[in-house]
Structures are given as C-alpha cells and as structure tokens.
Write a protein that holds these residues in place. Structure first.
Motif, PDB file in Angstrom:
ATOM      1  N   ARG A  34       0.494  -0.540   0.231  1.00 40.60           N
ATOM      2  CA  ARG A  34      -0.877  -0.652   0.729  1.00 40.60           C
ATOM      3  C   ARG A  34      -0.848  -0.640   2.247  1.00 40.60           C
ATOM      4  O   ARG A  34       0.000  -1.277   2.861  1.00 40.60           O
ATOM      5  CB  ARG A  34      -1.531  -1.941   0.237  1.00 40.60           C
ATOM      6  CG  ARG A  34      -1.786  -1.977  -1.253  1.00 40.60           C
ATOM      7  CD  ARG A  34      -2.363  -3.305  -1.685  1.00 40.60           C
ATOM      8  NE  ARG A  34      -1.370  -4.370  -1.605  1.00 40.60           N
ATOM      9  CZ  ARG A  34      -1.642  -5.664  -1.732  1.00 40.60           C
ATOM     10  NH1 ARG A  34      -2.886  -6.052  -1.891  1.00 40.60           N
ATOM     11  NH2 ARG A  34      -0.686  -6.556  -1.674  1.00 40.60           N
ATOM     12  N   GLY A  81      -9.961  -0.637  -0.281  1.00 37.15           N
ATOM     13  CA  GLY A  81      -9.949  -1.159   1.079  1.00 37.15           C
ATOM     14  C   GLY A  81     -11.290  -1.784   1.414  1.00 37.15           C
ATOM     15  O   GLY A  81     -12.337  -1.204   1.132  1.00 37.15           O
ATOM     16  N   VAL A  92      -6.570  -4.736   1.708  1.00 31.61           N
ATOM     17  CA  VAL A  92      -6.556  -4.133   0.378  1.00 31.61           C
ATOM     18  C   VAL A  92      -6.105  -5.234  -0.587  1.00 31.61           C
ATOM     19  O   VAL A  92      -4.908  -5.390  -0.845  1.00 31.61           O
ATOM     20  CB  VAL A  92      -5.614  -2.911   0.306  1.00 31.61           C
ATOM     21  CG1 VAL A  92      -5.701  -2.262  -1.074  1.00 31.61           C
ATOM     22  CG2 VAL A  92      -5.958  -1.898   1.396  1.00 31.61           C
TER      23      VAL A  92
END
Length: 204
Positions: A34, A81, A92
């Motif tokens: 992420r 997000g 995230v």
C-alpha cells in the motif's frame, strides 16, 4: 513501514500535496503493498508476512461479520485510499465502511482518494512493524477527519491483544470515548453496524 519512496519535489509547482497526489496516482505498487502519503512524503507499507499472516485473517473475519447486518447503501473496502484534508495525509486502511454511492460516483480514471470525512468506520489491524503508527498517527488523523468510529485491533498491545473502538472524534485529533475489549470477549458495534465481533475467533 518502508523508508520514504518519494519526497516532495521543491522545484514542482503548487502545494506539496498536489505534487505527491499526482505521483501517488501514477505509482505501480506491487501486489499486496500500500502506498500512503504522510509528512510530505510517500511511503510504502509492505504486506504482512508470516508470522504476521494472522493480520489478514482478522480483517477477513471482521469484514464477514460486518456484512451480515450492513445496510445496503454501505460497502466495505479493503484497498481504498482516504484523504485526511486537515493534515494532507492519505491512508489506505485495512477496512473502510463508506456509502457505496460515493465510491461508485468517483472517476476511476483519476484514481483520487476518497474524503476520509465520508467514512463511517475505519479498521486498522496492527502489524508488529507499524503498530505505533496505527495507535498514534492514524488515530489522530482519523479523529481530525471526523471519522465517527475508529476500530483498532492491536495484537501487540502491552496489556494483551485488544480490540478498541474509538468514538466521538474531536477536531484536536482525539476521540472522546474508547472501550477496549480483550481478545476472547465479544465486541458489540453500535448502529448502523449492529454487529457483534467474536474476538475469540481472532487468530493471535
């Protein structure tokens, strides 16, 4: 969490956030990783690995239980997000509950984050390497954004594995109420969720 991947380019035009968001949109992040924006830099958060794979198991159990009673207009997202505008921060989370109409209406070609203020619930499951961020930075960010409930599932709490819902956010970056529940006891979430999480089923 890894070291910064992209720092603010001081020669770019506009605010640091604008430059970082443009860069974030274009990143090709490896599967399972992420990319988040924090303190004017982009950082990569690695996926949990053994012996931390229980992280995903807990998130899956929470998601499955929430779906049983979730109103149809709400959806659970795993890789969404969300932007905390007050801090120019992009997170995230492990799970986000948000009105599906808002996400469906977003332009997929632009790939902008959603406004964190629209989230009804944010869930973070700590990993050993980022537990402190979930307890401090993200706690403050979600409170500043006005997220009504932040559920922190912390297997590494010094008191023992704990699931803590934080509610009633303040603009100063704190929550008025918290109700920590040790693993092994049921955790009741209020409406609109109306769910009881069986923490005794969480892998440790």
């Amino acid at each position: 969490m890894t070291a910064a991947m992209v720092e603010n380019d001081q020669t770019s035009e506009g605010r640091p956030w604008d430059y970082l968001l443009r860069t974030w949109r274009e990143l090709d992040v490896p599967e399972g990783w992420r990319a988040e924006i924090d303190a004017e830099q982009i950082v990569l958060v690695p996926p949990p690995h053994a012996p931390h794979a229980h992280h995903n198991g807990i998130a899956a159990k929470v998601q499955r239980r929430l779906y049983r009673d979730l109103p149809e207009e709400l959806e659970i997202y795993q890789t969404l997000g969300i932007h905390v505008a007050a801090l120019d921060k992009l997170c995230v989370p492990d799970l986000v509950v948000m009105p599906s109409g808002l996400v469906d209406a977003a332009d997929p070609e632009i790939n902008d984050p959603m406004d964190a203020a629209e989230a009804l619930l944010v869930v973070e499951v700590t990993a050993k390497g980022n537990a402190r961020d979930d307890r401090t930075k993200k706690y403050r960010a979600y409170a500043r954004a006005g997220v009504p409930m932040y559920l922190l599932i912390d297997r590494f709490d010094t008191r023992g594995a704990m699931a803590t819902p934080f509610t009633e956010p303040n603009e100063d970056g704190t929550y008025k109420h918290s109700d920590p529940v040790p693993f092994g006891k049921p955790l009741v979430l209020p409406e609109p969720f109306g769910a009881t999480l069986r923490t005794d089923e969480f892998p440790v």
